[in-house]
Design a protein around this motif. Structure first.
Motif, PDB file in Angstrom:
ATOM      1  N   ASP A 158       1.441   4.973   1.714  1.00 54.28           N
ATOM      2  CA  ASP A 158       2.111   5.689   2.805  1.00 54.28           C
ATOM      3  C   ASP A 158       3.160   4.822   3.489  1.00 54.28           C
ATOM      4  O   ASP A 158       4.248   5.291   3.817  1.00 54.28           O
ATOM      5  N   ARG A 159       2.837   3.549   3.717  1.00 53.11           N
ATOM      6  CA  ARG A 159       3.790   2.660   4.390  1.00 53.11           C
ATOM      7  C   ARG A 159       5.019   2.415   3.523  1.00 53.11           C
ATOM      8  O   ARG A 159       6.138   2.260   4.042  1.00 53.11           O
ATOM      9  N   VAL A 172       3.694  10.295   7.000  1.00 57.86           N
ATOM     10  CA  VAL A 172       3.675  10.433   5.543  1.00 57.86           C
ATOM     11  C   VAL A 172       2.290  10.840   5.063  1.00 57.86           C
ATOM     12  O   VAL A 172       2.151  11.677   4.166  1.00 57.86           O
ATOM     13  N   ALA A 173       1.248  10.280   5.678  1.00 57.53           N
ATOM     14  CA  ALA A 173      -0.114  10.643   5.291  1.00 57.53           C
ATOM     15  C   ALA A 173      -0.365  12.132   5.528  1.00 57.53           C
ATOM     16  O   ALA A 173      -0.995  12.807   4.704  1.00 57.53           O
ATOM     17  N   PHE A 186      -6.563   4.589  -5.544  1.00 55.93           N
ATOM     18  CA  PHE A 186      -5.793   3.410  -5.192  1.00 55.93           C
ATOM     19  C   PHE A 186      -4.349   3.798  -4.892  1.00 55.93           C
ATOM     20  O   PHE A 186      -3.837   4.806  -5.383  1.00 55.93           O
ATOM     21  N   ARG A 187      -3.692   2.962  -4.081  1.00 59.62           N
ATOM     22  CA  ARG A 187      -2.283   3.139  -3.765  1.00 59.62           C
ATOM     23  C   ARG A 187      -1.548   1.825  -3.994  1.00 59.62           C
ATOM     24  O   ARG A 187      -2.111   0.738  -3.796  1.00 59.62           O
ATOM     25  N   ILE A 188      -0.279   1.932  -4.368  1.00 60.22           N
ATOM     26  CA  ILE A 188       0.542   0.749  -4.638  1.00 60.22           C
ATOM     27  C   ILE A 188       1.414   0.467  -3.430  1.00 60.22           C
ATOM     28  O   ILE A 188       2.207   1.312  -3.013  1.00 60.22           O
ATOM     29  N   PRO A 196      -7.337   0.020  -2.586  1.00 63.73           N
ATOM     30  CA  PRO A 196      -8.119   1.253  -2.446  1.00 63.73           C
ATOM     31  C   PRO A 196      -7.628   2.096  -1.278  1.00 63.73           C
ATOM     32  O   PRO A 196      -7.211   1.566  -0.249  1.00 63.73           O
ATOM     33  N   VAL A 197      -7.699   3.415  -1.443  1.00 63.26           N
ATOM     34  CA  VAL A 197      -7.291   4.314  -0.362  1.00 63.26           C
ATOM     35  C   VAL A 197      -8.218   4.170   0.831  1.00 63.26           C
ATOM     36  O   VAL A 197      -7.777   4.110   1.977  1.00 63.26           O
TER      37      VAL A 197
END
Length: 365
Positions: A158-159, A172-173, A186-188, A196-197
């Motif tokens: 999100d960031r 964004v979330a 997971f998020r990059i 991990p989310v």
């Protein structure tokens, strides 16, 4: 082509050469491309008739060309900075209004720099550059930009998306929740690392490690808990304040503070519209973009705004030196005044965005 590391032997801030543009490795790649301004690219004089403007595919501006803004640019005597063009398609990535203004002046050529990457990257770069350059994007346009980025890269954090689209991570979330995209475990992040989310359990573990071994370094705890050192620092700060390591558990206290009565004649300071505060270099970059905007530079009201912002930029550049030179007996008063001005700026940010948070919340619902 390989990376050019001549000015950066440790490889931390390597500068991508043209071939590397075709292989973006995450949001930070686009942000670096956007923020460096392609100053290392040669400026070419290009016939205006060869350049394509595509507001549908390349621009986040839902209302297309702003004719009033084009006329304002055309009527100035300022020399336009080079526009940015995607070499393969000859489509404007950044500078569509400058191109239109040049044509309105009767110019048949315009200065340009070229982006050599692939089409998908060029489209996202157009979104990223339009967020920070030229005529400011509306809230709706920034929302559309975030949705476009999420559709192309749902695994980006999100960031990371927020930094490109000019929104807060929380906004964004909420948009992500409303898209129906697969959340994934997971998020990059901007640094390219996968996380991990739901990091609540890892935060809890970090909290336990901090309590059991107060002398351990941030990096040691981060390695054991599977978190970034910055996150561990936040956990440690929360524990020292007597709060839970997991931020969500502190919302009740924040809500209670928000319900406290406001003294007569005062106004409650609303939350900042962009969520996370900008770093000093980001503040200076945004100011530099605004002071080059002809619609501000060539009007009395705009110049007044820029003078105020210039004073703030001085603080962003030399805040530490200024604080060190303040006489001791003035420090407390100056600190209180700074907090007061921060509240005033916060209210202005809220007024400028017209209740952006509420609108984003309704769209994401």
């Amino acid at each position: 082509m390989e990376r050019d590391t001549r000015d950066d032997p440790d490889g931390r801030g390597t500068r991508d050469l043209p071939d590397a543009e075709a292989a973006p490795d995450g949001a930070d790649h686009l942000i670096r491309l956007r923020d460096r301004g392609f100053e290392d690219r040669p400026v070419e004089l290009v016939p205006t008739e060869r350049i394509v403007v595509d507001f549908d595919d390349f621009s986040p501006r839902s209302d297309g060309e702003d004719e009033d803004y084009v006329r304002t640019l055309a009527e100035t005597e300022a020399e336009f900075p080079p526009i940015l063009v995607h070499r393969a398609t000859m489509t404007v990535v950044d500078g569509a209004h400058r191109l239109r203004a040049a044509c309105l002046r009767g110019a048949d050529h315009i200065t340009a720099r070229f982006f050599e990457g692939d089409l998908a990257t060029a489209r996202l770069l157009a979104v990223a550059t339009n967020v920070t350059h030229g005529r400011p994007l509306s809230t709706d346009d920034r929302i559309a930009a975030a949705r476009r980025i999420l559709a192309a890269h749902p695994s980006w954090a999100d960031r990371a998306v927020a930094a490109l689209a000019g929104l807060s991570a929380k906004a964004v979330a909420r948009l992500r929740d409303g898209t129906g995209l697969e959340a994934g475990a997971f998020r990059i992040g901007r640094d390219g690392r996968s996380r991990p989310v739901d990091a609540s359990q890892r935060r809890e573990l970090a909290g336990e490690l901090i309590r059991s071994d107060p002398g351990a370094s941030l990096r040691q705890i981060a390695a054991r808990a599977g978190l970034a050192p910055a996150t561990v620092a936040d956990v440690r700060a929360r524990i020292r304040r007597g709060e839970s390591p997991v931020p969500d558990r502190g919302r009740g206290r924040a809500a209670a503070r928000a319900r406290e009565p406001v003294p007569p004649g005062q106004r409650r300071v609303p939350p900042a519209s962009t969520g996370q505060p900008l770093a000093d270099d980001e503040v200076l970059r945004l100011f530099d973009a605004l002071r080059r905007d002809p619609s501000l530079r060539f009007s009395d009201a705009g110049r007044s705004v820029l003078r105020v912002l210039d004073a703030c930029a001085v603080i962003a550049r030399d805040g530490g030196r200024i604080a060190a030179t303040v006489p001791p007996h003035c420090r407390e008063s100056l600190a209180q005044l700074a907090h007061g001005y921060a509240g005033i700026w916060n209210r202005l940010a809220h007024d400028l965005t017209g209740g952006e948070s509420e609108r984003i919340a309704s769209l994401g619902a």
